[in-house]
Write an enzyme that holds these catalytic residues in place. Structure first.
Site, PDB file in Angstrom:
ATOM      1  N   GLN A 204       0.813  -1.213   0.000  1.00  0.00           N
ATOM      2  CA  GLN A 204       0.000   0.000   0.000  1.00  0.00           C
ATOM      3  C   GLN A 204       0.847   1.264   0.000  1.00  0.00           C
ATOM      4  O   GLN A 204       0.305   2.367  -0.064  1.00  0.00           O
ATOM      5  CB  GLN A 204      -0.918  -0.005   1.231  1.00  0.00           C
ATOM      6  CG  GLN A 204      -1.898  -1.156   1.250  1.00  0.00           C
ATOM      7  CD  GLN A 204      -2.589  -1.313   2.595  1.00  0.00           C
ATOM      8  OE1 GLN A 204      -2.379  -0.529   3.529  1.00  0.00           O
ATOM      9  NE2 GLN A 204      -3.429  -2.341   2.716  1.00  0.00           N
TER      10      GLN A 204
ATOM     11  N   HIS B  92      -0.531  -0.255   5.705  1.00  0.00           N
ATOM     12  CA  HIS B  92      -0.846   0.763   6.711  1.00  0.00           C
ATOM     13  C   HIS B  92       0.258   1.809   6.877  1.00  0.00           C
ATOM     14  O   HIS B  92       0.788   2.028   7.958  1.00  0.00           O
ATOM     15  CB  HIS B  92      -1.159   0.098   8.063  1.00  0.00           C
ATOM     16  CG  HIS B  92      -2.295  -0.867   7.997  1.00  0.00           C
ATOM     17  ND1 HIS B  92      -2.711  -1.617   9.070  1.00  0.00           N
ATOM     18  CD2 HIS B  92      -3.124  -1.228   6.965  1.00  0.00           C
ATOM     19  CE1 HIS B  92      -3.735  -2.384   8.717  1.00  0.00           C
ATOM     20  NE2 HIS B  92      -3.990  -2.160   7.428  1.00  0.00           N
TER      21      HIS B  92
ATOM     22  N   GLU C 198     -13.705   4.435  10.630  1.00  0.00           N
ATOM     23  CA  GLU C 198     -14.093   5.474  11.580  1.00  0.00           C
ATOM     24  C   GLU C 198     -13.893   6.881  11.032  1.00  0.00           C
ATOM     25  O   GLU C 198     -12.978   7.133  10.251  1.00  0.00           O
ATOM     26  CB  GLU C 198     -13.262   5.366  12.869  1.00  0.00           C
ATOM     27  CG  GLU C 198     -13.477   4.099  13.657  1.00  0.00           C
ATOM     28  CD  GLU C 198     -12.703   4.072  14.953  1.00  0.00           C
ATOM     29  OE1 GLU C 198     -12.836   3.093  15.702  1.00  0.00           O
ATOM     30  OE2 GLU C 198     -11.951   5.046  15.237  1.00  0.00           O
TER      31      GLU C 198
ATOM     32  N   TYR D 221      -7.479   6.882  20.587  1.00  0.00           N
ATOM     33  CA  TYR D 221      -8.639   6.488  19.784  1.00  0.00           C
ATOM     34  C   TYR D 221      -8.876   4.979  19.767  1.00  0.00           C
ATOM     35  O   TYR D 221      -9.720   4.494  19.029  1.00  0.00           O
ATOM     36  CB  TYR D 221      -8.528   7.098  18.383  1.00  0.00           C
ATOM     37  CG  TYR D 221      -8.737   8.593  18.462  1.00  0.00           C
ATOM     38  CD1 TYR D 221      -9.989   9.145  18.269  1.00  0.00           C
ATOM     39  CD2 TYR D 221      -7.700   9.431  18.836  1.00  0.00           C
ATOM     40  CE1 TYR D 221     -10.202  10.509  18.412  1.00  0.00           C
ATOM     41  CE2 TYR D 221      -7.893  10.798  18.989  1.00  0.00           C
ATOM     42  CZ  TYR D 221      -9.150  11.337  18.775  1.00  0.00           C
ATOM     43  OH  TYR D 221      -9.362  12.681  18.929  1.00  0.00           O
TER      44      TYR D 221
ATOM     45  N   TYR E 212     -10.327 -10.095   9.309  1.00  0.00           N
ATOM     46  CA  TYR E 212     -10.791 -10.389   7.963  1.00  0.00           C
ATOM     47  C   TYR E 212     -11.310 -11.817   7.830  1.00  0.00           C
ATOM     48  O   TYR E 212     -12.169 -12.100   7.000  1.00  0.00           O
ATOM     49  CB  TYR E 212      -9.674 -10.131   6.944  1.00  0.00           C
ATOM     50  CG  TYR E 212      -9.328  -8.665   6.813  1.00  0.00           C
ATOM     51  CD1 TYR E 212     -10.222  -7.767   6.242  1.00  0.00           C
ATOM     52  CD2 TYR E 212      -8.112  -8.179   7.260  1.00  0.00           C
ATOM     53  CE1 TYR E 212      -9.923  -6.429   6.121  1.00  0.00           C
ATOM     54  CE2 TYR E 212      -7.796  -6.832   7.144  1.00  0.00           C
ATOM     55  CZ  TYR E 212      -8.704  -5.960   6.576  1.00  0.00           C
ATOM     56  OH  TYR E 212      -8.390  -4.625   6.475  1.00  0.00           O
TER      57      TYR E 212
END
Length: 374
Positions: free
Chosen positions: A89, A153, A247, A257, A268
């Site tokens: 990613q 991520h 979120e 958080y 998953y």
């Protein structure tokens, strides 16, 4: 010019512990308006970040590592870009102009960097200036550590607030059990720095031993949306959950958080991550999507070009390939609607200085939303 109507997106909002949870149930709402989608920049496979140095130009980062300047639709490749550690990613990610760009010319970038080493990479923040179709005066302002060969991520969005502080996000880098809750480590955080990379004296953890002084909030998973609310000056973010539990949060100084201690998502493979969706001392999301839409990019609308949308939030969906419009009241989502349904994976959305909404779609390019009456 391709025409489309803004289709109604039906939903029920449930309130649980001050968190609006999405479901598949339906409430009907009339169609609000119609627009045309105008392709203004093409020939780019994965347009991750967008910035607008002038009314007629767009700077676009290509995830593979290139930077393009589109001027009245004409594409120019910018040279001397950062060296990209292109894995999973990761890649060439976000771009943001300094609030005083017209005076100082500073452009800010987030990207995946190996830091000239062979042990993987992590998210880096750089600033540079543009001269003669190349980047000059490059300065690395922050580099997450440690490097890892994991491909997931990285974050990573950039946003300035009204005081000139630069916020940026780094995802948990695939190490959820350690990074997000540990303020001595990078990853799973939103950071705040000065425009030159210095650490603000009032950052929440500057006086704590061995902490990462740039951290502003923690307990995040993979934030790929970061935007200043133009009505309040607050910084809002959205982040990918796992399977469920994407979120929206308002970023607050020093707050936790919750990831992965609390979450509305599951693994998953369908197994539980935790039995907890709340815990004292951990923030509840303003809104959460279940099932996940895989949000990427986010902008508030305050432009006169879209009078019916003022105060709304626009969010790209990678998973379901549409642009989502969210109506808000008292910081609660009261209505959702699909736009550009099925056009492709929406990687980013921004309201530009010219007042128009620009939408970056993977494999397609950059679209401008124009009223059919113009």
């Amino acid at each position: 010019m391709k025409k489309y109507l803004i289709y109604p997106y039906f939903f029920v909002v449930l309130l649980t512990q001050s968190c609006a949870q999405s479901t598949d149930n339906t409430i009907k709402k009339p169609v609000t308006d119609s627009f045309s989608e105008v392709l203004v920049a093409d020939g780019i496979q994965n347009p991750w970040g967008m910035a607008f140095p002038s009314k007629n130009s767009i700077l676009v980062t290509e995830k593979s590592g290139k930077l393009f300047l589109f001027t009245n639709g004409k594409k120019t490749e910018i040279k001397n870009t950062p060296q990209i550690y292109n894995r999973g990613q990761g890649g060439f990610l976000d771009i943001e102009l300094h609030p005083n760009y017209e005076e100082n010319g500073w452009i800010y970038f987030s990207y995946s960097s190996s830091d000239d080493k062979r042990d993987g990479g992590n998210t880096a923040i750089m600033r540079a200036q543009l001269k003669n179709k190349q980047l000059v005066n490059k300065e690395i302002l922050y580099k997450g550590v440690p490097n890892t060969t994991k491909g997931q991520h990285w974050g990573s969005r950039l946003e300035f607030d009204d005081k000139g502080f630069l916020y940026f996000s780094i995802g948990d880098r695939g190490n959820r059990d350690v990074n997000p809750q540990d303020i001595t480590r990078d990853g799973g955080k939103i950071y705040r720095i000065h425009d030159d990379g210095g650490i603000p004296k009032d950052n929440p953890f500057v006086n704590k031993k061995n902490t990462k002084k740039a951290i502003y909030s923690y307990g995040h998973r993979n934030p790929q949306g970061l935007v200043k609310n133009p009505f309040t000056g607050e910084i809002w973010n959205h982040e990918h959950g796992p399977r469920g539990g994407d979120e929206i949060n308002i970023v607050k100084k020093g707050k936790n958080y919750g990831w992965p201690v609390i979450t509305y998502g599951i693994n998953y493979v369908g197994t539980k991550i935790t039995d907890e969706t709340s815990r004292p001392g951990m923030e509840q999301p303003l809104y959460q999507w279940t099932p996940s839409i895989a949000p990427s990019g986010m902008t508030f609308v305050n432009s006169d070009k879209y009078p019916d949308w003022k105060g709304n939030l626009l969010v790209g969906s990678l998973a379901f390939q549409y642009l989502e419009r969210l109506e808000l009241k008292d910081n609660k989502v009261i209505y959702r609607e699909k736009l550009m349904d099925g056009l492709g994976r929406v990687r980013n959305v921004r309201q530009a200085p010219d007042g128009y909404i620009y939408v970056a779609v993977e494999g397609k390019g950059i679209y401008k939303l124009v009223s059919k009456d113009e």
